[in-house]
Design a protein around this motif. Sequence first.
Motif, PDB file in Angstrom:
ATOM      1  N   LYS A 131       0.817  -1.224   0.000  1.00 45.73           N
ATOM      2  CA  LYS A 131       0.000   0.000   0.000  1.00 45.73           C
ATOM      3  C   LYS A 131       0.846   1.267   0.000  1.00 45.73           C
ATOM      4  O   LYS A 131       0.410   2.297  -0.508  1.00 45.73           O
ATOM      5  CB  LYS A 131      -0.947   0.020   1.201  1.00 45.73           C
ATOM      6  N   ILE A 132       2.023   1.202   0.577  1.00 48.38           N
ATOM      7  CA  ILE A 132       2.884   2.394   0.605  1.00 48.38           C
ATOM      8  C   ILE A 132       3.918   2.357  -0.515  1.00 48.38           C
ATOM      9  O   ILE A 132       4.915   3.083  -0.481  1.00 48.38           O
ATOM     10  CB  ILE A 132       3.564   2.585   1.971  1.00 48.38           C
ATOM     11  N   LYS A 133       3.685   1.493  -1.482  1.00 49.28           N
ATOM     12  CA  LYS A 133       4.541   1.387  -2.670  1.00 49.28           C
ATOM     13  C   LYS A 133       5.992   1.101  -2.321  1.00 49.28           C
ATOM     14  O   LYS A 133       6.918   1.623  -2.929  1.00 49.28           O
ATOM     15  CB  LYS A 133       4.422   2.645  -3.529  1.00 49.28           C
ATOM     16  N   TYR A 134       6.174   0.266  -1.307  1.00 45.49           N
ATOM     17  CA  TYR A 134       7.495  -0.216  -0.901  1.00 45.49           C
ATOM     18  C   TYR A 134       8.486   0.927  -0.651  1.00 45.49           C
ATOM     19  O   TYR A 134       9.620   0.897  -1.089  1.00 45.49           O
ATOM     20  CB  TYR A 134       8.041  -1.218  -1.921  1.00 45.49           C
ATOM     21  N   GLU A 135       8.010   1.904   0.087  1.00 47.79           N
ATOM     22  CA  GLU A 135       8.848   3.049   0.455  1.00 47.79           C
ATOM     23  C   GLU A 135      10.044   2.506   1.241  1.00 47.79           C
ATOM     24  O   GLU A 135       9.886   1.763   2.209  1.00 47.79           O
ATOM     25  CB  GLU A 135       8.025   4.035   1.289  1.00 47.79           C
ATOM     26  N   PRO A 136      11.278   2.835   0.807  1.00 50.59           N
ATOM     27  CA  PRO A 136      12.474   2.204   1.379  1.00 50.59           C
ATOM     28  C   PRO A 136      12.633   2.298   2.897  1.00 50.59           C
ATOM     29  O   PRO A 136      13.002   1.311   3.531  1.00 50.59           O
ATOM     30  CB  PRO A 136      13.626   2.926   0.674  1.00 50.59           C
ATOM     31  N   GLN A 137      12.382   3.438   3.495  1.00 47.37           N
ATOM     32  CA  GLN A 137      12.588   3.554   4.946  1.00 47.37           C
ATOM     33  C   GLN A 137      11.664   2.615   5.710  1.00 47.37           C
ATOM     34  O   GLN A 137      12.064   2.026   6.715  1.00 47.37           O
ATOM     35  CB  GLN A 137      12.366   4.992   5.404  1.00 47.37           C
ATOM     36  N   ILE A 138      10.451   2.475   5.245  1.00 47.18           N
ATOM     37  CA  ILE A 138       9.518   1.578   5.927  1.00 47.18           C
ATOM     38  C   ILE A 138       9.873   0.121   5.616  1.00 47.18           C
ATOM     39  O   ILE A 138       9.752  -0.750   6.483  1.00 47.18           O
ATOM     40  CB  ILE A 138       8.058   1.939   5.588  1.00 47.18           C
ATOM     41  N   CYS A 139      10.368  -0.151   4.407  1.00 50.19           N
ATOM     42  CA  CYS A 139      10.828  -1.507   4.084  1.00 50.19           C
ATOM     43  C   CYS A 139      11.964  -1.929   5.011  1.00 50.19           C
ATOM     44  O   CYS A 139      11.982  -3.058   5.504  1.00 50.19           O
ATOM     45  CB  CYS A 139      11.287  -1.586   2.628  1.00 50.19           C
ATOM     46  N   VAL A 140      12.897  -1.031   5.245  1.00 48.44           N
ATOM     47  CA  VAL A 140      14.021  -1.338   6.139  1.00 48.44           C
ATOM     48  C   VAL A 140      13.491  -1.725   7.515  1.00 48.44           C
ATOM     49  O   VAL A 140      13.914  -2.722   8.100  1.00 48.44           O
ATOM     50  CB  VAL A 140      14.992  -0.134   6.223  1.00 48.44           C
ATOM     51  N   ALA A 141      12.554  -0.960   8.033  1.00 47.19           N
ATOM     52  CA  ALA A 141      11.971  -1.264   9.350  1.00 47.19           C
ATOM     53  C   ALA A 141      11.209  -2.583   9.324  1.00 47.19           C
ATOM     54  O   ALA A 141      11.257  -3.362  10.277  1.00 47.19           O
ATOM     55  CB  ALA A 141      11.056  -0.127   9.791  1.00 47.19           C
ATOM     56  N   ALA A 142      10.517  -2.853   8.237  1.00 44.17           N
ATOM     57  CA  ALA A 142       9.684  -4.050   8.142  1.00 44.17           C
ATOM     58  C   ALA A 142      10.500  -5.330   8.040  1.00 44.17           C
ATOM     59  O   ALA A 142      10.034  -6.399   8.474  1.00 44.17           O
ATOM     60  CB  ALA A 142       8.746  -3.929   6.946  1.00 44.17           C
ATOM     61  N   LEU A 143      11.693  -5.256   7.489  1.00 42.79           N
ATOM     62  CA  LEU A 143      12.506  -6.460   7.323  1.00 42.79           C
ATOM     63  C   LEU A 143      12.754  -7.170   8.647  1.00 42.79           C
ATOM     64  O   LEU A 143      12.894  -8.394   8.680  1.00 42.79           O
ATOM     65  CB  LEU A 143      13.834  -6.113   6.648  1.00 42.79           C
TER      66      LEU A 143
END
Length: 160
Positions: free
Chosen positions: A56-68
């Motif tokens: 939904k957030i189009k794989y925004e990098p900062q949030i991807c880093v946190a999600a990993l």
Amino acid sequence: MENDQAIELMSVLESNDQIINIIKEKKYDSMVCLQAIPFLRLEEKDEREVLRILKKIKYEPQICVAALTFLKKEKNVMRIIKKSGYVPEVCQAAISSLNLGNKSESKIMSILNQVKYDLAICEASISYLKKESNLLKILKKNGYNKRLVTVVMKRLETLK
């Protein structure tokens, strides 16, 4: 709406969908995305929900880093790397989730191919590789990066 207002608003919202709407409204501003991470409460979600949020957030990098941190399945980690566009920060954050030390050399090379020979993941892989041809392939794919050449040379010396 100013960034500080957006952040304050997200702090009182309960719905992830509403938080995501604020992120979109602010056009994925990096400060807003970074501040949104705790409000998304990723630690409370299962992997499927985390992936849904990232989509939904189009794989925004900062949030991807946190999600990993919250993804355990390798296929999901690889998906995030790909969907985020192989952003170096995402690749770097994914290294520990890939558990390279528990993989065969052919599996590591497969992973490297899938991540388009990202420099950070290549560097982390070198100590697990034994075949000279694989080490040289990594160098070639990274344009004989100076730091990588040094690391590969040390590895080749230990293999003698």
